[in-house]
Each structure stands twice: as structure tokens, then as C-alpha cells.
Design a protein around this motif. Sequence first.
Motif, PDB file in Angstrom:
ATOM      1  N   SER A   1     -35.130 -37.144  58.170  1.00  0.00           N
ATOM      2  CA  SER A   1     -35.131 -35.803  57.588  1.00  0.00           C
ATOM      3  C   SER A   1     -33.924 -35.598  56.674  1.00  0.00           C
ATOM      4  O   SER A   1     -34.053 -35.048  55.568  1.00  0.00           O
TER       5      SER A   1
ATOM      6  N   CYS B   1     -32.286 -36.742  49.161  1.00  0.00           N
ATOM      7  CA  CYS B   1     -33.026 -37.164  47.957  1.00  0.00           C
ATOM      8  C   CYS B   1     -33.565 -35.942  47.196  1.00  0.00           C
ATOM      9  O   CYS B   1     -33.581 -35.938  45.954  1.00  0.00           O
TER      10      CYS B   1
ATOM     11  N   CYS C   1     -32.229 -37.885  55.081  1.00  0.00           N
ATOM     12  CA  CYS C   1     -32.389 -38.693  53.865  1.00  0.00           C
ATOM     13  C   CYS C   1     -33.337 -38.014  52.881  1.00  0.00           C
ATOM     14  O   CYS C   1     -33.079 -37.974  51.678  1.00  0.00           O
ATOM     15  N   ASN C   2     -34.425 -37.461  53.401  1.00  0.00           N
ATOM     16  CA  ASN C   2     -35.365 -36.738  52.534  1.00  0.00           C
ATOM     17  C   ASN C   2     -34.699 -35.531  51.873  1.00  0.00           C
ATOM     18  O   ASN C   2     -34.903 -35.262  50.687  1.00  0.00           O
ATOM     19  N   ASP C   3     -33.893 -34.806  52.647  1.00  0.00           N
ATOM     20  CA  ASP C   3     -33.183 -33.642  52.101  1.00  0.00           C
ATOM     21  C   ASP C   3     -32.184 -34.061  51.030  1.00  0.00           C
ATOM     22  O   ASP C   3     -32.071 -33.418  49.978  1.00  0.00           O
TER      23      ASP C   3
ATOM     24  N   SER D   1     -34.677 -42.807  43.866  1.00  0.00           N
ATOM     25  CA  SER D   1     -34.380 -43.243  45.230  1.00  0.00           C
ATOM     26  C   SER D   1     -34.864 -44.662  45.523  1.00  0.00           C
ATOM     27  O   SER D   1     -34.548 -45.219  46.577  1.00  0.00           O
TER      28      SER D   1
END
Length: 497
Positions: free
Chosen positions: A234, A240, A236-238, A252
Motif C-alpha cells: 500500500s 508511486c 509503495c502504491n501511495d 515506476s
Amino acid sequence: MAIFAICPVCSKTIKIERQPKLSCPECDSQFGYAELQRKRLLIDERTERAELAAAKSFFRSGDFMNAQEHFKLALEANGNSYAAKYFVMLCDIYLHEAGDSEKYDVMSAVVDMIRRSLDVLARSNVAVADKLAFITAMLAETKIIITRRLSERDEQFNSDIDSYRKQTVSDLTKLLELFKIEREQIMSFAPEVSAVLNEILDCAIKVCYKAVQTVMIGDEIKTPNDSDYKNLLSLCNDLCFFGHSINPYFDSSPYSPDFSQNYEYNKSVLGRIKAFDENNKVNAKKNAIGDIDAYEKLLEECEKALKFTYLSCYRSMCSRQVARHAQLFFDGFDLVYRLLMPRVALLDGKRIEIRTSIFADISERCDMLTRFLVDAYELNPEAISTGLHEYYEKLYDIVSTYYVPEMDKLAKSKDRNNLYYQQLLSDCVCSCAPALKKYVDFSDETDKVRVKIVKICRSATEDFLLRAGITIDEIEQSNFYRPILQISNALVEEDNE
């Protein structure tokens, strides 16, 4: 003569005259000069400049304690001195870092420092160019603290990776607040600012990939628990997402897990297996194994390598269908096919003993194999189909050569040993299970060899249920034999497709 003060209502820095009654040019509020004096809201520019100069001299020499005291005096002279506010908090961070305080939360302190400094900056009413210069310099300085905090924990990574992961989750969760600051306030639209923010993001994302990676420390495989894995994914997604919001050209794709340790471990294990196969060439012609004890030890290493490989593939932040996974997938096939294969042991050079894994292990490996097959298919469809077919061919050779004749012989024997017969049928059924679509759900094309194995599996299952001298109730109550009923149901599903 005009002087500077701080509005008691909106807290902005304003220019006023020495008059009894005053009005704020920012919020139109009314107040008196005496009120400003009483609340110490008049700005003493001369004292501020002198204290800032003294403080910066101490700061440059590394005397953060004295520097902090002079910055505080500058802040007293001007409550909207954003530079003084920033350096008071920065000195506090450096003093705690130097003191090596374990309880001090560096990441929270850094983000709080940036937020509060920006709040004061917004009230100071300085020119845009001055704001940009300050923000750029502040972020460049704090970038060093942030990246050092995130990157320089290799000792913890190597000695206590569980704590490393939890600390990384904690730090990155706090760091996210930096990127939630309003775009206009932090001026992230300016190239100078976005460049520094991107450097911080780059470091944070790399640490995410490192923290989530499965590694082997000593003889133990260390993978993140469910909570840490979900949190890191989560985060890492935020990160990116913020990368794209700051820079529309953010990419990414270059970020990748480090599979090098897994590659080396697989290379070592597969190398030892290859050497064993070379020494076992004579027996291999009969699909038999000479030194079964040595082989079983190799299979333990094989099991560990398969677990390592599977976790690397499915507990890392990397797309399944990319070249970076290719080597791991094909190592995984070599490992899982070998572990699924029943072992024909030559005992004393003459006696034959057929060994198969417990069904729980077979079922788990079948799940792994199915995922490998599906996710690796786009990388090399021909090799995937060929490898599966070759596995079925060898499995059929072993089952038809060693299981079937023995089962036929015992089925015709009037004084057969029921326990041995039950064991033989059960092992045969479990060994054949990977040919059922229930367990290996991958059917690129009809494989005639697979169909033959299914036929043997069905025959052995029926014999077990009807002729092995054990009732359905006894099967249901037996942990060892219960899988026969599961496989029987899978055969019915096979027929219905």
C-alpha cells in the motif's frame, strides 16, 4: 515610520505605522498598537538579523546547542521568522541524532519540522522568489536526513529483518504526510522543488522493495508477514501515486526486487542435484535412485529453494509476466517437478521401495505449479507446455512400471496383506493427483500421457474404495487416507468437464 508586526487575528506579517488604532491589510481586523506591544507581536528586525547571524555561525561549526539557543532568540524577535523556526527544529533533530536516542522519532520530527516551517513561511508575506529559495534549501537539507534514515539500516536488515520491516513501515507511513502537503504551500510545481521530492520518493520506493523482499538469513527464509506485506504494498502504491502527481513523467517500471540471493541459492541447489543425477545415471535408466538417503537430503534443500522461489515471485512487488521473473519461474519448475515425482529407491542394490510425499505437500506443490504455469506461460509458451508434458511422461513411466504391476499382482492374491495393499493404492492415487485438473489447473492442450495417468488414478481409487478392505467411515476418520475421498471427487469433476 513603517515597522513590521504580526496581526493578532490572522497571524500574518504586516507593515504598520506607529498609531494608536490600526487595521490589518490582510484580514481587515482592528487592533491597537498597545495590544501589539503587550502581546509581543512587534518584529525586532535588528535583533532577528543579529541572532540569525550568530546562530548560523554556530550551526556551521556543528555547535547545534548554541545555534539552537540563538535561533530561539531570533524567533522571539520575530514570531514569523520561518528560517529561525526551521533551524530551531533542525538543531533539535541533529542533537537527538548525535545523542543516538532510540525513543526519538526522527521521521515524525522531520515531517513536522517541514510542515510547521511552511506554516510560518505562509504567514511571513515574503516574495515568491524568497519562498522558493527557502523551500528548496530546506528540502535539500532534510532530504539528507530522510534518505540517511531510510537507507542506513543494513545492520538491522541483516540481524533483525522483522524489526527492519516494522520500522520501515512506520517511517514510510509518517513520510507520506510530506507528500500530502498542499501543492501550492510546498511549491511542488516548481522544478527545483519537484526534483528534490522525486529524490526522496526514489529512496522511499527502493526501501519499500527492499523491505518486502524475501531473503535468507543463515538457514532461515525470512518473508514479510501478511500485515507488513499489505502495508508495504500500500505504501509503495501511495508513493508511486505521489510520484505521478509531482512529475507526469514519473516511471515506476525501473524499480525491481533484488532476486540475486534467490538466484544464487537456486543455482547451488540445482547444481548439487545435477551432480547427483550424473552419479545416478545407471539407475536413472530405470527411473530409480541408488543413494536414497543422500537424495532425500537434497530434496530438503529443494523444498527450501522452492519456498524461497515461490515467495520471491509472489511476495515481491513485481509484475508476474516480466523477464525479471523468468529465471525464477523456470527454476521453480525444475524444483516443483522433482518434488512432485515419486521416488523409486534401490535398497541394498536389489530391493525396491516406492516413496511418495504426503498429500498435503503434494496439494500445496500443485497450487504452486499451477501459478507458475499460468504466470510464466506468456514468457515462453512452448517451453512451459513441453516441460509439463515431460513431467507427465516421467510420472507415467514410474507409475506404470512400479505401481501398476504390483497393484495388479496384489489384487489377484487371495492372501494379500491389506495394510500394504492400502498403502500402495493410496501412494499411487496421491502420486497421480497432479494429473487432475482439480490440482494442476492448466490445460493448454490435450495431453494423452496425462489422460493415461488419470486412468490409472481412477482405477487405483476405485480399487481402494471397493477392494482394499477399509470402509468409507474409516477413510473419513483417517488423516492418512482421507485424501482418497478428495481425489475421488476430483475424478468425478474431471469426468463432468
